[in-house]
Design a protein around this motif. Sequence first.
Motif, PDB file in Angstrom:
ATOM      1  N   ASP A   1       0.829  -1.212   0.000  1.00 13.84           N
ATOM      2  CA  ASP A   1       0.000   0.000   0.000  1.00 13.84           C
ATOM      3  C   ASP A   1       0.865   1.265   0.000  1.00 13.84           C
ATOM      4  OD1 ASP A   1       0.861  -0.320   2.621  1.00 13.84           O
ATOM      5  OD2 ASP A   1      -1.114   0.011   3.535  1.00 13.84           O
ATOM      6  N   LEU A   2       2.034   1.207   0.626  1.00 16.21           N
ATOM      7  CA  LEU A   2       2.945   2.354   0.576  1.00 16.21           C
ATOM      8  C   LEU A   2       3.491   2.532  -0.829  1.00 16.21           C
ATOM      9  CD1 LEU A   2       4.617   4.646   1.738  1.00 16.21           C
ATOM     10  CD2 LEU A   2       6.256   2.945   2.592  1.00 16.21           C
ATOM     11  N   ARG A   3       3.879   1.439  -1.470  1.00 16.44           N
ATOM     12  CA  ARG A   3       4.406   1.553  -2.830  1.00 16.44           C
ATOM     13  C   ARG A   3       3.318   1.995  -3.811  1.00 16.44           C
ATOM     14  NH1 ARG A   3       6.143  -3.354  -4.609  1.00 16.44           N
ATOM     15  NH2 ARG A   3       5.349  -4.497  -2.800  1.00 16.44           N
ATOM     16  N   GLU A   4       2.085   1.576  -3.566  1.00 15.15           N
ATOM     17  CA  GLU A   4       0.976   2.054  -4.401  1.00 15.15           C
ATOM     18  C   GLU A   4       0.794   3.561  -4.248  1.00 15.15           C
ATOM     19  OE1 GLU A   4      -1.951  -1.900  -4.522  1.00 15.15           O
ATOM     20  OE2 GLU A   4      -2.163  -0.411  -2.916  1.00 15.15           O
ATOM     21  N   ALA A   5       0.853   4.031  -3.014  1.00 15.36           N
ATOM     22  CA  ALA A   5       0.696   5.471  -2.771  1.00 15.36           C
ATOM     23  C   ALA A   5       1.851   6.259  -3.385  1.00 15.36           C
ATOM     24  CB  ALA A   5       0.608   5.738  -1.271  1.00 15.36           C
ATOM     25  N   LEU A   6       3.058   5.717  -3.289  1.00 18.69           N
ATOM     26  CA  LEU A   6       4.215   6.398  -3.874  1.00 18.69           C
ATOM     27  C   LEU A   6       4.129   6.421  -5.395  1.00 18.69           C
ATOM     28  CD1 LEU A   6       7.018   5.002  -1.545  1.00 18.69           C
ATOM     29  CD2 LEU A   6       6.181   7.366  -1.635  1.00 18.69           C
ATOM     30  N   ALA A   7       3.659   5.322  -5.982  1.00 20.04           N
ATOM     31  CA  ALA A   7       3.495   5.297  -7.432  1.00 20.04           C
ATOM     32  C   ALA A   7       2.471   6.342  -7.878  1.00 20.04           C
ATOM     33  CB  ALA A   7       3.065   3.897  -7.898  1.00 20.04           C
ATOM     34  N   GLN A   8       1.386   6.461  -7.135  1.00 21.37           N
ATOM     35  CA  GLN A   8       0.382   7.476  -7.458  1.00 21.37           C
ATOM     36  C   GLN A   8       0.965   8.875  -7.318  1.00 21.37           C
ATOM     37  OE1 GLN A   8      -3.260   7.112  -5.231  1.00 21.37           O
ATOM     38  NE2 GLN A   8      -4.175   8.947  -6.107  1.00 21.37           N
ATOM     39  N   LYS A   9       1.716   9.103  -6.262  1.00 20.66           N
ATOM     40  CA  LYS A   9       2.362  10.402  -6.054  1.00 20.66           C
ATOM     41  C   LYS A   9       3.302  10.735  -7.213  1.00 20.66           C
ATOM     42  CE  LYS A   9       6.081  12.872  -4.536  1.00 20.66           C
ATOM     43  NZ  LYS A   9       7.272  13.096  -5.335  1.00 20.66           N
TER      44      LYS A   9
ATOM     45  N   ALA B   1       5.790   7.682 -15.177  1.00 20.87           N
ATOM     46  CA  ALA B   1       4.958   6.503 -15.375  1.00 20.87           C
ATOM     47  C   ALA B   1       5.566   5.335 -14.606  1.00 20.87           C
ATOM     48  CB  ALA B   1       4.863   6.170 -16.861  1.00 20.87           C
ATOM     49  N   CYS B   2       4.804   4.774 -13.663  1.00 19.22           N
ATOM     50  CA  CYS B   2       5.357   3.696 -12.849  1.00 19.22           C
ATOM     51  C   CYS B   2       4.237   2.910 -12.190  1.00 19.22           C
ATOM     52  CB  CYS B   2       6.303   4.251 -11.784  1.00 19.22           C
ATOM     53  SG  CYS B   2       5.519   5.366 -10.596  1.00 19.22           S
ATOM     54  N   THR B   3       4.611   1.768 -11.639  1.00 20.12           N
ATOM     55  CA  THR B   3       3.718   0.931 -10.844  1.00 20.12           C
ATOM     56  C   THR B   3       4.440   0.621  -9.530  1.00 20.12           C
ATOM     57  OG1 THR B   3       4.583  -1.221 -11.562  1.00 20.12           O
ATOM     58  CG2 THR B   3       2.951  -0.145 -13.010  1.00 20.12           C
ATOM     59  N   PRO B   4       3.758  -0.001  -8.567  1.00 18.83           N
ATOM     60  CA  PRO B   4       4.445  -0.367  -7.320  1.00 18.83           C
ATOM     61  C   PRO B   4       5.676  -1.244  -7.545  1.00 18.83           C
ATOM     62  CG  PRO B   4       2.079  -0.509  -7.021  1.00 18.83           C
ATOM     63  CD  PRO B   4       2.297  -0.242  -8.471  1.00 18.83           C
TER      64      PRO B   4
ATOM     65  N   VAL C   1      15.358   9.080  -6.970  1.00 21.08           N
ATOM     66  CA  VAL C   1      15.519   8.823  -5.542  1.00 21.08           C
ATOM     67  C   VAL C   1      14.817   9.921  -4.757  1.00 21.08           C
ATOM     68  CG1 VAL C   1      17.182   8.638  -3.652  1.00 21.08           C
ATOM     69  CG2 VAL C   1      17.714   7.647  -5.900  1.00 21.08           C
ATOM     70  N   ASN C   2      14.108   9.530  -3.709  1.00 18.15           N
ATOM     71  CA  ASN C   2      13.417  10.506  -2.877  1.00 18.15           C
ATOM     72  C   ASN C   2      13.282   9.927  -1.469  1.00 18.15           C
ATOM     73  OD1 ASN C   2      11.843  12.782  -2.061  1.00 18.15           O
ATOM     74  ND2 ASN C   2      11.028  12.970  -4.134  1.00 18.15           N
ATOM     75  N   GLY C   3      12.599  10.652  -0.614  1.00 18.58           N
ATOM     76  CA  GLY C   3      12.427  10.183   0.744  1.00 18.58           C
ATOM     77  C   GLY C   3      11.651  11.186   1.570  1.00 18.58           C
ATOM     78  N   PHE C   4      11.636  10.977   2.868  1.00 18.34           N
ATOM     79  CA  PHE C   4      10.771  11.747   3.758  1.00 18.34           C
ATOM     80  C   PHE C   4      11.535  12.627   4.737  1.00 18.34           C
ATOM     81  CE2 PHE C   4       8.563   8.064   2.213  1.00 18.34           C
ATOM     82  CZ  PHE C   4       7.312   8.554   1.882  1.00 18.34           C
TER      83      PHE C   4
ATOM     84  N   THR D   1       2.741  10.461   2.749  1.00 24.15           N
ATOM     85  CA  THR D   1       2.487  10.455   1.305  1.00 24.15           C
ATOM     86  C   THR D   1       1.065  10.877   0.985  1.00 24.15           C
ATOM     87  OG1 THR D   1       4.085   8.649   1.051  1.00 24.15           O
ATOM     88  CG2 THR D   1       2.592   9.051  -0.794  1.00 24.15           C
ATOM     89  N   LYS D   2       0.121  10.446   1.813  1.00 22.12           N
ATOM     90  CA  LYS D   2      -1.292  10.727   1.548  1.00 22.12           C
ATOM     91  C   LYS D   2      -1.790  12.007   2.210  1.00 22.12           C
ATOM     92  CE  LYS D   2      -3.001   6.007   0.797  1.00 22.12           C
ATOM     93  NZ  LYS D   2      -4.004   5.003   1.230  1.00 22.12           N
TER      94      LYS D   2
END
Length: 398
Positions: A73-81, A89-92, A233-236, A283-284
């Motif tokens: 779910d985190l990778r899904e949210a990051l892909a959407q972001k 263009a990416c997927t989880p 590359v990114n992060g929080f 992310t959300k």
Amino acid sequence: MNLLSDRIANLEESATIAMASKAREYKAKGIQIINLSLGEPDFPTPQFIQDAAKEAIDSGLYFAYPPVPGYLDLREALAQKLQEQNGIACTPANIVVSTGAKQSIANLVLCLVNPGDEVILYSPYWVSYKAIVELAGGIPVEIKGSLENNYKATAEQLEAAITPRTKAVMYSSPCNPTGAVFSPDEIRAMAEVLKRHTHVVAIADEIYEYINFTGEQISLGSIPEIADRVATVNGFSKGSAMTGWRVGYMCAPLWLASACNKMQGQFTSATNSIAQRAALAATKGGLQAANEMRNAYLRRRNLVLEGLKEIPGLKTYVPNGAFYIMPDVSSYFGKSYQGSTIRNADELALFLIDHAHVSLVSGGAFGAPESIRISYAAADEDLVEALARIKKALALLS
């Protein structure tokens, strides 16, 4: 008998960590040091992110090993972001969550670079880029941006540096240590060069993306013609003030993301499960907190620029992002105080911590030996006091 490997013997200590350590030594002696050496937000992690971590603990659902590349779910949210904010263009499956962006960079370099491969570094560069390349057996090749161009190397310099042995190019924008931001036109010019050199992979470090004062941001990975050779590359740590949580991520073409997943699986496995739940909330959770911090950094940048103008001999520019400025201090080289001569930026940084009680970092560690990096991720009153101390201490040199 020396039982240590050549690898660790040849590895330099992080200059930023070394200066922070010296500042702590002074503090232990009761001497108050103003620390402008670390790239760490002075804001607390936003409350809604803290609350998400507490909820994750209370749920009892996140105490087992997570999947190596991160929770789905985190990778899904990051892909959407990445799709919505960056046009990538990416997927989880393209995303690997790591223990900080530094691990993401290490994963990428270790998966790409063989001994003898060349990696082009836009200079000045973040201190760990060079060390990580050398640990992989690679050869760092620096292309240096001039102060007159806000320390940004050009596409022409990139073109000239590429050889058949070039494996990758790495840069950050907004940049640590300079605060420079590559414009959309400059990123597109970089992409034009990479289109012609299909054996080169780009690593785009965007950890400071939310601390951008220009209002313009373009991701190299959003350019379709080269997207299959770009890792973002990114992060929080910076935009969400989550340095201690240690969560970063990278987005790369599937062939490279799969390799990084394999590499990480042998080193650390997944990053901390509770920190990942906090990262999901970040992310959300929208950009209100990030924008408020960016506005504070902009105010502080202007405050520091005004203060630096009052100090003779410094050459400055206008950084358009992150929370750093690197004035050229070379006019002080060769000057002395009490029989001790300043020969370089390393010695000037030591002089300032000794005589101004302000901790800064020499630009030598970043590929800019004529400069000193100032972090303005500090309270306004500390910045004002630090600049006054620096001005007074530099006036001692003659």
